[in-house]
Design an enzyme around this catalytic site. Structure first.
Site, PDB file in Angstrom:
ATOM      1  N   HIS A 209       0.821  -1.216   0.000  1.00 39.20           N
ATOM      2  CA  HIS A 209       0.000   0.000   0.000  1.00 39.20           C
ATOM      3  C   HIS A 209       0.847   1.256   0.000  1.00 39.20           C
ATOM      4  CE1 HIS A 209      -3.266  -2.687   1.790  1.00 39.20           C
ATOM      5  NE2 HIS A 209      -3.383  -2.584   0.491  1.00 39.20           N
ATOM      6  N   ARG A 316     -10.308  -2.471 -16.570  1.00 38.15           N
ATOM      7  CA  ARG A 316     -10.309  -3.851 -16.062  1.00 38.15           C
ATOM      8  C   ARG A 316     -11.468  -4.003 -15.077  1.00 38.15           C
ATOM      9  NH1 ARG A 316      -4.306  -3.012 -16.339  1.00 38.15           N
ATOM     10  NH2 ARG A 316      -3.400  -4.826 -17.377  1.00 38.15           N
ATOM     11  N   ARG A 352     -13.548  -3.916 -20.431  1.00 40.94           N
ATOM     12  CA  ARG A 352     -13.321  -5.347 -20.593  1.00 40.94           C
ATOM     13  C   ARG A 352     -14.252  -6.099 -19.660  1.00 40.94           C
ATOM     14  NH1 ARG A 352      -7.453  -7.645 -19.434  1.00 40.94           N
ATOM     15  NH2 ARG A 352      -8.069  -7.410 -17.266  1.00 40.94           N
ATOM     16  N   GLU A 450      -4.619 -12.394 -26.660  1.00 46.77           N
ATOM     17  CA  GLU A 450      -3.639 -12.737 -25.631  1.00 46.77           C
ATOM     18  C   GLU A 450      -3.316 -14.218 -25.606  1.00 46.77           C
ATOM     19  OE1 GLU A 450      -5.076 -10.914 -22.002  1.00 46.77           O
ATOM     20  OE2 GLU A 450      -7.122 -11.553 -22.359  1.00 46.77           O
ATOM     21  N   ASN A 473       0.746  -8.805 -21.907  1.00 44.96           N
ATOM     22  CA  ASN A 473       1.152  -9.427 -20.640  1.00 44.96           C
ATOM     23  C   ASN A 473       0.879 -10.931 -20.699  1.00 44.96           C
ATOM     24  OD1 ASN A 473       1.435  -6.783 -19.939  1.00 44.96           O
ATOM     25  ND2 ASN A 473      -0.401  -6.683 -18.684  1.00 44.96           N
ATOM     26  N   ASP A 474      -0.317 -11.279 -21.153  1.00 47.58           N
ATOM     27  CA  ASP A 474      -0.651 -12.698 -21.253  1.00 47.58           C
ATOM     28  C   ASP A 474      -0.099 -13.324 -22.527  1.00 47.58           C
ATOM     29  OD1 ASP A 474      -2.021 -13.554 -18.917  1.00 47.58           O
ATOM     30  OD2 ASP A 474      -3.660 -12.214 -19.456  1.00 47.58           O
ATOM     31  N   ARG A 484       3.712 -15.353 -15.677  1.00 52.43           N
ATOM     32  CA  ARG A 484       4.080 -13.949 -15.508  1.00 52.43           C
ATOM     33  C   ARG A 484       4.230 -13.527 -14.042  1.00 52.43           C
ATOM     34  NH1 ARG A 484      -1.553 -11.027 -17.578  1.00 52.43           N
ATOM     35  NH2 ARG A 484      -1.187  -9.352 -16.100  1.00 52.43           N
ATOM     36  N   CYS A 521      -2.576  -3.075 -25.230  1.00 50.05           N
ATOM     37  CA  CYS A 521      -2.914  -2.559 -23.898  1.00 50.05           C
ATOM     38  C   CYS A 521      -2.122  -3.252 -22.793  1.00 50.05           C
ATOM     39  CB  CYS A 521      -4.410  -2.668 -23.637  1.00 50.05           C
ATOM     40  SG  CYS A 521      -4.983  -4.368 -23.600  1.00 50.05           S
TER      41      CYS A 521
HETATM   42  C1  PEP Z   1      -2.663  -8.312 -20.824  1.00 51.48           C
HETATM   43  O1  PEP Z   1      -2.751  -9.546 -20.639  1.00 51.48           O
HETATM   44  O2  PEP Z   1      -1.767  -7.767 -21.494  1.00 51.48           O
HETATM   45  C2  PEP Z   1      -3.652  -7.406 -20.229  1.00 51.48           C
HETATM   46  C3  PEP Z   1      -3.677  -6.126 -20.507  1.00 51.48           C
HETATM   47  O3  PEP Z   1      -4.539  -7.950 -19.338  1.00 51.48           O
HETATM   48  P1  PEP Z   1      -4.179  -8.261 -17.792  1.00 51.48           P
HETATM   49  O4  PEP Z   1      -2.835  -7.663 -17.489  1.00 51.48           O
HETATM   50  O5  PEP Z   1      -5.293  -7.649 -17.003  1.00 51.48           O
HETATM   51  O6  PEP Z   1      -4.197  -9.754 -17.792  1.00 51.48           O
HETATM   52 MG    MG Z   2      -4.546 -10.412 -19.833  1.00 48.51          MG
END
Ligand code: PEP
Ligand code: MG
Length: 585
Positions: A209, A316, A352, A450, A473-474, A484, A521
């Site tokens: 935090h 999100r 989303r 993703e 990211n995914d 990850r 994104c």
């Molecule tokens: C991603 O997977 O890149 C993404 C933006 O979604 P999240 O990080 O919420 O899984």
């Molecule tokens: Mg994702």
């Protein structure tokens, strides 16, 4: 968890230097203000048999007082308080209201005759240890919440309320750097009245935090310093480096001068960047780039707008569902989505649908999938829970009356999931129509790219959908088979792997051919070091944390998009790693 903290001289001669984790960038120079820690000064004594009941009562009252204070703070937050504080204070007051905490602590008073403070710290240690062995880093850090609320009750029991005794003693005009074992959200609220130069803590990590709130206050912070609270005294001169995580104690005049220069140069850079807020994001060869914001809570839309975002590229929505015991109703969701849409005043708002599963779960959901990242998450979860999905879709359709809403579906891998989603949207429209509730039809539907399977066989998806958004990211996690969230393999998590870049390039080219917009994104969209590479892949829409927007805009305005496309395409054809340095002008 292994600690990264250490102390030594860090190459600054005899100056004591401590190393932690820099979680908010920036430099600070100031005097140490040591925050009191009741937990470190707990008195231990035994209670006589006849006093046990009264001691339990004293504990009960202190828990109720501390919880009441937190609730009162949560409902009377000043308008400019960091947006995270309300939910955090509520979570803390709920922890204190837990009947098991009172019962188990009283048991220690009854069975072992511990005084209330001793019983509470013992019980707190037990709970914190249970959290500390959890696999998930986020949950591990929630042990800090337990310590923080217990600290608060200990303060009530001791009758002491002063957090920073040195504050009054400090010379007027001196910048103060708060040095603490840990800082709870409630303490942060108390501290924010005064302007501090930095926050330094023994405990905590990037998702603690202290880090979250300091980031939203834009105050440099270094966490995980180990023993700084014990090693530093009130009034010591400190330099905090939020970039490297270094903290220098009583540095020489020469070192101070060096940091004053770094501080001034950084302030200059930020001021220069701020001038870009209203400047267009256009490359040197005239390509218009869209810069949108990623948000997790409705209140963040204001920061997105202030940063000059062209819209919300990723809301999100699962954060509306987390950290609570019940599900948000259609009306609650509608209000949340509509408030973002109104704030963005006609700009696109990409919401989303629920992306639960993997590292994000509902409170009380104890089902453990064999492999959560590959299990019933995101759209799979929603299609398997049609009532929950229908409620969200109805709220989204209603919110779209107030502006430009786009629905974004996470974790699609099959075309039949797209068809099922379209049917669910149609059913939601019919149910709203049947009950005479107004909503907007023809809402745009897009999907996150993703999963590698979708990126490889993207064409039918690009034909069936209105837009795409690449969740790197995914996509990186699934392409490289790297969890990850697993620090053991973090060094293999490589956004620049040619396979990843080929999937991104293929998706962008296919979207171009199908005539639909495509954005990135994932985190790489906000990393200004790779902006040129993404432009070179043909990307024209980026969605990122609002704080990263100006750095990315600066890179965009210095880049020549078509020249970058030629360089990047030739490296990708050979499946070579792209040399980022070779992409600068
Ligand atoms: C991603 O997977 O890149 C993404 C933006 O979604 P999240 O990080 O919420 O899984
Ligand atoms: Mg994702």
């Amino acid at each position: 968890m292994t600690s990264r903290s250490s102390h030594g001289n860090c190459g600054f001669g005899s100056t004591l230097c401590m190393q932690g984790q820099g979680v908010v960038k920036g430099y600070a120079i100031g005097r140490a203000a040591i925050m009191s820690a009741a937990a470190l000064e707990v008195v231990h004594y035994r209670i006589a048999e006849q006093d046990v009941e009264a001691e339990c009562e004293r504990l009960k009252k202190a828990l109720a007082t501390a919880s009441g204070e937190l609730q009162a703070m949560a409902v009377s937050l000043p308008d400019d308080a960091p947006r995270e504080l309300g939910p955090l204070l509520t979570v803390h007051s709920l922890l204190l209201d837990d009947a098991a905490l009172l019962q188990e602590t009283c048991d220690l008073i009854i069975n072992r005759h511990y005084n209330a403070e001793w019983a509470l710290t013992t019980q707190g240690q037990l709970l914190a240890e249970q959290f500390s062995v959890m696999e998930d880093e986020y949950l591990r850090e929630r042990g800090a919440d337990i310590r923080q609320v217990i600290e608060r009750v200990l303060r009530v029991l001791s009758g002491s309320t002063a957090l920073l005794p040195s504050l009054e003693a400090g010379d007027a005009g001196d910048s103060l750097i708060v040095v603490a074992r840990d800082i709870s959200p409630a303490d942060m609220l108390k501290l924010r009245g005064a302007r501090f130069a930095a926050f330094l803590t023994d405990l905590g990590g990037p998702t603690s935090h202290t880090a979250i709130v300091a980031r939203s206050m834009n105050v440099p912070a270094v966490v995980g310093l180990g023993h700084i609270r014990m090693l530093v005294r009130d009034g010591d001169i400190l330099i905090a480096d939020g970039f490297t995580g270094a903290v220098l104690v009583n540095p020489s005049e020469l070192v101070l001068q060096e940091y004053r220069q770094r501080q001034a140069a950084y302030a200059g850079d930020r001021a220069e960047l701020a001038l870009l807020r209203d400047a267009p994001a256009v490359t040197l060869d005239g390509i218009q780039i869209k810069l949108e914001a990623n948000i997790e809570l409705p209140e963040e839309a204001v920061a997105a707008l202030q940063a000059g975002a062209d819209g919300i590229g990723l809301f999100r929505s699962e954060f509306l569902f987390m950290g609570r015991r019940d599900l948000p109703s259609e009306e609650e969701q509608y209000q949340a989505y509509a408030s973002v849409v109104r704030t963005m005043a006609g700009r696109p708002v990409t919401i989303r649908t629920l992306d639960l599963g993997a590292d994000k779960t509902l409170d009380g959901d104890v089902t453990v999938a064999t492999n959560p990242a590959l299990g019933l998450r995101a759209i799979r979860y929603c299609l398997a829970n049609p009532e929950l999905f229908a409620t969200q879709l109805r709220a989204l359709l209603r919110a779209s009356l107030h502006g430009h809403v786009r629905i974004l579906i996470p974790m699609i891998s099959h075309m039949h999931e797209v068809r099922a989603t379209k049917q669910a949207i149609e059913a939601a429209c019919e149910s709203l129509e049947a009950s005479g509730v107004p909503f907007a039809r023809n809402i745009s539907l897009g999907a996150m790219v993703e999963i590698p399977a979708m990126a490889i066989a993207i064409e039918p998806f690009a034909d069936a959908l209105d837009f795409l958004s690449i969740g790197t990211n995914d996509l990186i996690q699934y392409t490289l088979a790297i969890d990850r969230g697993d620090s053991e393999v973090a060094d293999l998590y490589d956004p620049m792997h040619p396979a990843v870049l080929r999937l991104i390039a293929h998706t962008i080219n296919s979207a171009e051919r199908a005539g639909i917009p495509v954005a990135v994104c994932g985190e790489i969209a906000g990393d200004s070091r790779v902006t040129r590479m993404l432009l070179g892949l043909g990307l024209t829409e980026f969605s990122m944390h609002p704080q990263q927007m100006l750095d990315v805009k600066k890179e965009v305005r210095l880049a020549h998009s078509n020249a970058l496309r030629v360089k990047v395409a030739s490296a990708l054809n050979r499946a070579e790693r792209i040399d980022l340095a070779a992409l600068s002008n």
